[in-house]
Design a protein around this motif. Structure first.
Motif, PDB file in Angstrom:
ATOM      1  N   ASN A 142       0.827  -1.217   0.000  1.00 21.68           N
ATOM      2  CA  ASN A 142       0.000   0.000   0.000  1.00 21.68           C
ATOM      3  C   ASN A 142       0.860   1.265   0.000  1.00 21.68           C
ATOM      4  N   LEU A 143       2.098   1.124   0.466  1.00 19.92           N
ATOM      5  CA  LEU A 143       2.992   2.280   0.460  1.00 19.92           C
ATOM      6  C   LEU A 143       3.284   2.752  -0.970  1.00 19.92           C
ATOM      7  N   LEU A 144       3.287   1.812  -1.930  1.00 18.75           N
ATOM      8  CA  LEU A 144       3.516   2.212  -3.314  1.00 18.75           C
ATOM      9  C   LEU A 144       2.347   3.041  -3.843  1.00 18.75           C
ATOM     10  N   VAL A 145       1.139   2.728  -3.387  1.00 15.30           N
ATOM     11  CA  VAL A 145      -0.026   3.531  -3.770  1.00 15.30           C
ATOM     12  C   VAL A 145       0.128   4.943  -3.219  1.00 15.30           C
ATOM     13  N   ALA A 146       0.548   5.025  -1.953  1.00 19.35           N
ATOM     14  CA  ALA A 146       0.763   6.345  -1.341  1.00 19.35           C
ATOM     15  C   ALA A 146       1.881   7.096  -2.041  1.00 19.35           C
ATOM     16  N   LEU A 147       2.954   6.395  -2.397  1.00 20.05           N
ATOM     17  CA  LEU A 147       4.075   7.048  -3.071  1.00 20.05           C
ATOM     18  C   LEU A 147       3.649   7.616  -4.421  1.00 20.05           C
ATOM     19  N   ASP A 148       2.869   6.824  -5.177  1.00 19.05           N
ATOM     20  CA  ASP A 148       2.402   7.304  -6.479  1.00 19.05           C
ATOM     21  C   ASP A 148       1.539   8.560  -6.312  1.00 19.05           C
ATOM     22  N   ALA A 149       0.680   8.569  -5.305  1.00 20.72           N
ATOM     23  CA  ALA A 149      -0.171   9.747  -5.069  1.00 20.72           C
ATOM     24  C   ALA A 149       0.671  10.945  -4.661  1.00 20.72           C
ATOM     25  N   LEU A 150       1.671  10.731  -3.810  1.00 20.12           N
ATOM     26  CA  LEU A 150       2.534  11.825  -3.365  1.00 20.12           C
ATOM     27  C   LEU A 150       3.334  12.410  -4.521  1.00 20.12           C
TER      28      LEU A 150
ATOM     29  N   ILE B 232      -7.596   8.774   2.377  1.00 19.64           N
ATOM     30  CA  ILE B 232      -7.146   8.590   3.753  1.00 19.64           C
ATOM     31  C   ILE B 232      -6.936   9.962   4.376  1.00 19.64           C
ATOM     32  N   SER B 233      -6.696   9.974   5.684  1.00 30.00           N
ATOM     33  CA  SER B 233      -6.509  11.253   6.365  1.00 30.00           C
ATOM     34  C   SER B 233      -5.114  11.811   6.083  1.00 30.00           C
ATOM     35  N   GLN B 234      -4.952  13.122   6.339  1.00 32.73           N
ATOM     36  CA  GLN B 234      -3.651  13.762   6.135  1.00 32.73           C
ATOM     37  C   GLN B 234      -2.611  13.168   7.060  1.00 32.73           C
ATOM     38  N   SER B 235      -3.001  12.866   8.297  1.00 31.40           N
ATOM     39  CA  SER B 235      -2.034  12.296   9.246  1.00 31.40           C
ATOM     40  C   SER B 235      -1.592  10.904   8.803  1.00 31.40           C
ATOM     41  N   ALA B 236      -2.534  10.130   8.229  1.00 23.71           N
ATOM     42  CA  ALA B 236      -2.166   8.793   7.743  1.00 23.71           C
ATOM     43  C   ALA B 236      -1.199   8.895   6.567  1.00 23.71           C
ATOM     44  N   MET B 237      -1.398   9.908   5.697  1.00 24.23           N
ATOM     45  CA  MET B 237      -0.487  10.088   4.576  1.00 24.23           C
ATOM     46  C   MET B 237       0.881  10.549   5.055  1.00 24.23           C
ATOM     47  N   SER B 238       0.905  11.410   6.068  1.00 24.68           N
ATOM     48  CA  SER B 238       2.190  11.850   6.632  1.00 24.68           C
ATOM     49  C   SER B 238       2.939  10.659   7.217  1.00 24.68           C
ATOM     50  N   HIS B 239       2.212   9.762   7.872  1.00 24.70           N
ATOM     51  CA  HIS B 239       2.832   8.555   8.432  1.00 24.70           C
ATOM     52  C   HIS B 239       3.368   7.666   7.304  1.00 24.70           C
ATOM     53  N   ALA B 240       2.595   7.552   6.200  1.00 21.19           N
ATOM     54  CA  ALA B 240       3.051   6.746   5.064  1.00 21.19           C
ATOM     55  C   ALA B 240       4.314   7.337   4.457  1.00 21.19           C
ATOM     56  N   LEU B 241       4.394   8.676   4.363  1.00 21.52           N
ATOM     57  CA  LEU B 241       5.587   9.304   3.814  1.00 21.52           C
ATOM     58  C   LEU B 241       6.798   9.028   4.698  1.00 21.52           C
ATOM     59  N   ALA B 242       6.613   9.050   6.009  1.00 26.82           N
ATOM     60  CA  ALA B 242       7.719   8.744   6.922  1.00 26.82           C
ATOM     61  C   ALA B 242       8.222   7.314   6.705  1.00 26.82           C
ATOM     62  N   ARG B 243       7.294   6.379   6.527  1.00 24.45           N
ATOM     63  CA  ARG B 243       7.684   4.988   6.305  1.00 24.45           C
ATOM     64  C   ARG B 243       8.370   4.826   4.946  1.00 24.45           C
TER      65      ARG B 243
ATOM     66  N   ARG C 108      10.185   7.095   3.442  1.00 24.14           N
ATOM     67  CA  ARG C 108      11.536   7.648   3.577  1.00 24.14           C
ATOM     68  C   ARG C 108      12.465   6.630   4.220  1.00 24.14           C
ATOM     69  N   THR C 109      11.949   5.868   5.182  1.00 24.39           N
ATOM     70  CA  THR C 109      12.756   4.819   5.817  1.00 24.39           C
ATOM     71  C   THR C 109      13.031   3.685   4.830  1.00 24.39           C
ATOM     72  N   THR C 110      12.009   3.296   4.088  1.00 27.42           N
ATOM     73  CA  THR C 110      12.145   2.177   3.142  1.00 27.42           C
ATOM     74  C   THR C 110      13.172   2.482   2.059  1.00 27.42           C
ATOM     75  N   PHE C 111      13.124   3.705   1.516  1.00 23.14           N
ATOM     76  CA  PHE C 111      13.996   4.054   0.405  1.00 23.14           C
ATOM     77  C   PHE C 111      15.261   4.787   0.844  1.00 23.14           C
ATOM     78  N   SER C 112      15.392   5.038   2.158  1.00 27.60           N
ATOM     79  CA  SER C 112      16.573   5.759   2.682  1.00 27.60           C
ATOM     80  C   SER C 112      16.785   7.062   1.913  1.00 27.60           C
ATOM     81  N   ASP C 113      15.702   7.795   1.728  1.00 27.76           N
ATOM     82  CA  ASP C 113      15.740   9.034   0.954  1.00 27.76           C
ATOM     83  C   ASP C 113      14.567   9.903   1.407  1.00 27.76           C
ATOM     84  N   GLU C 114      14.755  11.219   1.359  1.00 28.57           N
ATOM     85  CA  GLU C 114      13.683  12.137   1.757  1.00 28.57           C
ATOM     86  C   GLU C 114      12.495  12.082   0.803  1.00 28.57           C
ATOM     87  N   LEU C 115      12.723  11.743  -0.447  1.00 29.76           N
ATOM     88  CA  LEU C 115      11.715  11.606  -1.491  1.00 29.76           C
ATOM     89  C   LEU C 115      11.044  12.935  -1.844  1.00 29.76           C
TER      90      LEU C 115
END
Length: 315
Positions: free
Chosen positions: A14-22, A37-48, A50-57
């Motif tokens: 599901n993180l790839l779905v969030a990444l594509d939207a971002l 989804i909520s803004q806070s849930a998207m912010s949490h997905a972006l944090a995850r 960044r950890t997965t890809f070791s990049d700010e994105l």
């Protein structure tokens, strides 16, 4: 590339779905709204992410969020991956028999083949000329493996209940009749038990055994018969019966068909024989496939009617 199942099992796709939207919206708020989804849930997905890809994105700039070079490089492969996932998980397309070009593989005994195929092929040529059938002799001891491996799409015959991932539907209940050439054997219907055991018998066996349901029934009353011929093919029997002073016991619909076609005589068997169920069986993964469902429904409509109506599709 070899698939690293361990690595993928740790990744929330599901993180790839969030990444594509971002990457499309370049805004946490708009990306959240895009996928519901909520803004806070998207912010949490972006944090995850960044950890997965070791990049700010995505980084903040004077005109909004800007993708990093790593994020820009991910846009095309992420969209391609999501497109493929969507394609393989989408419901099957509707099946149009008139334009379809497809081959179905069936495991079927020649007893059912004789009764079903003339009508079925005539129907296919009229309404689905691109639909072709590849028939295999059914082996009821191997049919479940054949379904599991995809060797056959559909089995028709006398089957025990399948496993939880198989579906089964009864087509007909079958009783038994005897068939013989009255002029050659010198008897008329109904045949007596003494004449029945006196005459040489033909036996159809799909398991290479010269023993059948008739032998079991005769043994219960202390009688036995002489079997002159054992064959795995039902279709040869009426030709032998027409020319030799012998008798065969077979499913009632098939016996009537052969008798009508070749001028032979049918009679009830003088012993109690259990009815059998002729069923279709298929793998559960094909249950909702439109083309497979169409084939099964077509067979149900075109089957030669028997004494009992078919039951609904069931596990």
């Amino acid at each position: 590339m070899r698939i690293d199942h361990v690595h993928l099992s740790r990744l929330d796709l599901n993180l790839l779905v969030a990444l594509d939207a971002l990457l499309t919206e370049r805004s946490v708020t708009r990306a959240a709204g895009r996928i519901g989804i909520s803004q806070s849930a998207m912010s949490h997905a972006l944090a995850r992410l960044r950890t997965t890809f070791s990049d700010e994105l995505l980084t903040r700039g004077p005109d909004g969020m800007r993708p990093t070079p790593r994020a820009l490089a991910l846009i095309a492969p992420v969209q391609a991956a999501l497109s493929q996932i969507q394609e393989i998980t989408a419901p099957p397309d509707a099946f149009d028999p008139a334009t379809a070009d497809i081959t179905f593989t069936l495991g079927i005994p020649d007893s059912t083949e004789v009764l079903l195929m003339p009508t079925l092929i005539a129907h296919l040529q009229a309404v689905a000329p691109g639909v072709k059938l590849l028939l295999h002799t059914v082996d009821r001891h191997r049919i479940l493996d054949d379904l599991d491996t995809g060797r056959v799409d559909l089995g028709i015959g006398v089957f025990e209940q399948g496993q939880t991932h198989h579906k089964r539907r009864i087509l007909n209940k079958e009783s038994y009749l005897c068939i013989f050439n009255a002029d050659l054997v010198g008897v008329t219907a109904p045949i007596s038990l003494d004449d029945y055991v006196r005459l040489p018998h033909l036996l159809t066996s799909l398991v290479e055994s010269a023993h059948g349901v008739v032998d079991d029934a005769l043994a219960k009353i202390g009688r036995k018969r002489v079997i002159a011929l054992t064959s795995p093919r039902f279709s040869v029997m009426p030709f032998v019966v027409r020319q030799a002073p012998v008798i065969a016991t077979m499913h009632a619909r098939l016996a009537r068909f052969f008798a009508d076609s070749m001028g032979l005589t049918v009679s009830p068997a003088p012993i109690a024989l259990p009815d059998v169920s002729i069923s279709m069986i298929w793998h559960a993964s094909n249950d909702a496939v439109p083309s497979q469902r169409w084939l099964r429904e077509t067979i149900v409509r075109l089957r030669r009617p028997g004494p009992t109506a078919p039951a609904p599709e069931a596990s």
